[in-house]
Design an enzyme around this catalytic site. Structure first.
Site, PDB file in Angstrom:
ATOM      1  N   ASP A  21     -63.695 -84.549   9.787  1.00  0.00           N
ATOM      2  CA  ASP A  21     -65.136 -84.843   9.845  1.00  0.00           C
ATOM      3  C   ASP A  21     -65.877 -84.222   8.659  1.00  0.00           C
ATOM      4  OD1 ASP A  21     -67.413 -85.939  10.914  1.00  0.00           O
ATOM      5  OD2 ASP A  21     -67.676 -84.414  12.462  1.00  0.00           O
ATOM      6  N   HIS A  38     -65.749 -90.719   1.877  1.00  0.00           N
ATOM      7  CA  HIS A  38     -64.547 -91.219   2.572  1.00  0.00           C
ATOM      8  C   HIS A  38     -63.365 -91.306   1.609  1.00  0.00           C
ATOM      9  CE1 HIS A  38     -66.768 -91.702   6.174  1.00  0.00           C
ATOM     10  NE2 HIS A  38     -67.503 -92.717   5.756  1.00  0.00           N
ATOM     11  N   LEU A 132     -41.726 -85.785   9.011  1.00  0.00           N
ATOM     12  CA  LEU A 132     -43.054 -85.625   9.630  1.00  0.00           C
ATOM     13  C   LEU A 132     -43.439 -86.941  10.297  1.00  0.00           C
ATOM     14  CD1 LEU A 132     -45.780 -83.869   9.832  1.00  0.00           C
ATOM     15  CD2 LEU A 132     -46.557 -85.275   7.930  1.00  0.00           C
ATOM     16  N   ARG A 185     -60.980 -79.164  13.771  1.00  0.00           N
ATOM     17  CA  ARG A 185     -62.130 -80.021  13.460  1.00  0.00           C
ATOM     18  C   ARG A 185     -62.870 -79.422  12.282  1.00  0.00           C
ATOM     19  NH1 ARG A 185     -66.048 -83.780  17.016  1.00  0.00           N
ATOM     20  NH2 ARG A 185     -67.136 -84.669  15.240  1.00  0.00           N
ATOM     21  N   ARG A 191     -67.625 -80.435  19.245  1.00  0.00           N
ATOM     22  CA  ARG A 191     -67.413 -81.439  20.294  1.00  0.00           C
ATOM     23  C   ARG A 191     -66.101 -82.171  20.067  1.00  0.00           C
ATOM     24  NH1 ARG A 191     -72.289 -83.062  17.864  1.00  0.00           N
ATOM     25  NH2 ARG A 191     -71.956 -84.554  16.187  1.00  0.00           N
TER      26      ARG A 191
HETATM   27  C1  IPE Z   1     -65.149 -88.271  14.856  1.00  0.00           C
HETATM   28  O1  IPE Z   1     -66.177 -88.019  13.961  1.00  0.00           O
HETATM   29  C2  IPE Z   1     -64.375 -89.475  14.432  1.00  0.00           C
HETATM   30  C3  IPE Z   1     -63.546 -89.324  13.228  1.00  0.00           C
HETATM   31  C4  IPE Z   1     -63.427 -88.237  12.517  1.00  0.00           C
HETATM   32  C5  IPE Z   1     -62.816 -90.497  12.856  1.00  0.00           C
HETATM   33  P1  IPE Z   1     -67.642 -88.629  14.169  1.00  0.00           P
HETATM   34  O2  IPE Z   1     -68.431 -88.220  13.005  1.00  0.00           O
HETATM   35  O3  IPE Z   1     -67.554 -90.079  14.461  1.00  0.00           O
HETATM   36  O4  IPE Z   1     -68.107 -87.887  15.498  1.00  0.00           O
HETATM   37  P2  IPE Z   1     -69.574 -87.581  16.030  1.00  0.00           P
HETATM   38  O5  IPE Z   1     -70.349 -88.869  15.970  1.00  0.00           O
HETATM   39  O6  IPE Z   1     -70.170 -86.542  15.151  1.00  0.00           O
HETATM   40  O7  IPE Z   1     -69.377 -87.078  17.434  1.00  0.00           O
HETATM   41  C1  IPE Z   2     -65.575 -88.459   9.162  1.00  0.00           C
HETATM   42  O1  IPE Z   2     -66.664 -88.207   8.329  1.00  0.00           O
HETATM   43  C2  IPE Z   2     -64.907 -89.772   8.857  1.00  0.00           C
HETATM   44  C3  IPE Z   2     -65.181 -90.821   9.857  1.00  0.00           C
HETATM   45  C4  IPE Z   2     -65.811 -90.673  10.982  1.00  0.00           C
HETATM   46  C5  IPE Z   2     -64.675 -92.138   9.539  1.00  0.00           C
HETATM   47  P1  IPE Z   2     -68.118 -88.702   8.721  1.00  0.00           P
HETATM   48  O2  IPE Z   2     -68.355 -90.042   8.131  1.00  0.00           O
HETATM   49  O3  IPE Z   2     -68.345 -88.630  10.197  1.00  0.00           O
HETATM   50  O4  IPE Z   2     -69.007 -87.629   7.995  1.00  0.00           O
HETATM   51  P2  IPE Z   2     -70.341 -86.976   8.536  1.00  0.00           P
HETATM   52  O5  IPE Z   2     -70.036 -86.379   9.879  1.00  0.00           O
HETATM   53  O6  IPE Z   2     -71.360 -88.075   8.623  1.00  0.00           O
HETATM   54  O7  IPE Z   2     -70.699 -85.944   7.507  1.00  0.00           O
HETATM   55 MG    MG Z   3     -69.001 -87.178  11.422  1.00  0.00          MG
END
Ligand code: IPE
Ligand code: IPE
Ligand code: MG
Length: 243
Positions: A21, A38, A132, A185, A191
């Site tokens: 994340d 990304h 792996l 995380r 969460r």
């Molecule tokens: C969880 O992250 C999903 C992935 C890392 C693929 P999100 O960014 O979607 O989660 P929330 O919305 O903060 O809970």
């Molecule tokens: C996690 O990074 C990747 C995916 C959920 C695909 P985010 O895109 O959720 O990044 P933030 O949480 O908005 O910074």
């Molecule tokens: Mg996120």
């Protein structure tokens, strides 16, 4: 100095799962579009996979796209699909050489048929690799997984008295994979976000404020070192108290 490659003299978790994340915030903090985050996150994943093979982790599960991520703007969703396609095109041969076995958890159906085919080919190509096991959670949701398991249990005509935790585990997308020992995380959110809610019942958690693109081998080492200090009690008593 020599320390960097000699991770965790303690226990190495057999199965590490990561909620990757913070890509968006990483990009925004640099004045870049979210998709650049990304891309950077994907490059980092490549490094972390190699680090996991070096550290002796046997199973790595990564949360790449959740069932809820479809709710993001269309360009971001499409961008994420392209990135998955790109990664397979560019990295598959190397991953195969490194002995990585690719698997997928979640639903492939909603993806573009060409992308589905690519994923299935990658799974087929790497199926005998043993170094792996890499589970890619893409279009994955923990509740969706449990709903699917219940549907299949009912369809198979399993009797209520035969339903137990082991059987339910066998109906999960992760059938045959040991539960994650450690869930990491990045980006500081406290969460679960619908990740491995069945399998993570007794996983150890490690949350760091570091954004995913910056979570490098040294950060992984910190997570593994922390894990090796944990006292996993599973509702029982500490080993030191018992002995
Ligand atoms: C969880 O992250 C999903 C992935 C890392 C693929 P999100 O960014 O979607 O989660 P929330 O919305 O903060 O809970
Ligand atoms: C996690 O990074 C990747 C995916 C959920 C695909 P985010 O895109 O959720 O990044 P933030 O949480 O908005 O910074
Ligand atoms: Mg996120």
């Amino acid at each position: 100095m020599a320390k960097k490659n000699t991770v965790s003299r303690g226990r190495i978790p057999t199965h590490v799962a990561i909620i990757m994340d913070g890509n968006g915030r990483w990009a925004i903090s640099r004045g870049l579009p979210r998709l650049a985050g990304h891309r950077a996150g994907t490059e980092n994943l490549r490094r972390i996979i190699t680090a996991c093979t070096e550290f002796g982790v046997k199973y790595l599960t990564i949360y790449a796209f959740s069932t809820e991520n479809w709710g993001r703007p269309r360009e971001e969703v499409e961008g994420l699909m392209h990135i998955l396609e790109d990664v397979i095109d560019k990295e598959l041969a190397e991953l195969n050489k490194e002995g990585v076995q690719l698997r997928h958890i979640g639903h492939l159906e909603r993806l573009d048929p060409k992308l589905q085919e690519k994923v299935l080919e990658a799974i087929e190509l790497t199926k005998n690799n043993k170094r792996l096991i890499l589970n890619v959670a893409f279009n994955y949701g923990g509740r969706d997984e449990i709903v699917c398991a219940i549907q299949r249990i009912l369809k198979d005509g399993i009797l209520p008295e035969d339903v137990n935790a082991d059987l339910v585990s066998q109906y999960m997308f992760t059938a045959g994979v040991p539960d994650p020992d450690l869930i990491i995380r990045t980006s500081g959110e406290l969460r679960v976000s619908n990740f491995l809610i069945w399998q993570g019942a007794y996983s150890e958690w490690y949350v760091t404020s570091v954004y995913w693109p910056d979570f490098d081998k040294e950060e992984l080492q910190k997570a593994l070192d922390t894990f090796s200090q944990r006292d996993r009690r599973y509702g029982g008593l500490s080993r030191t108290i018992k002995d």
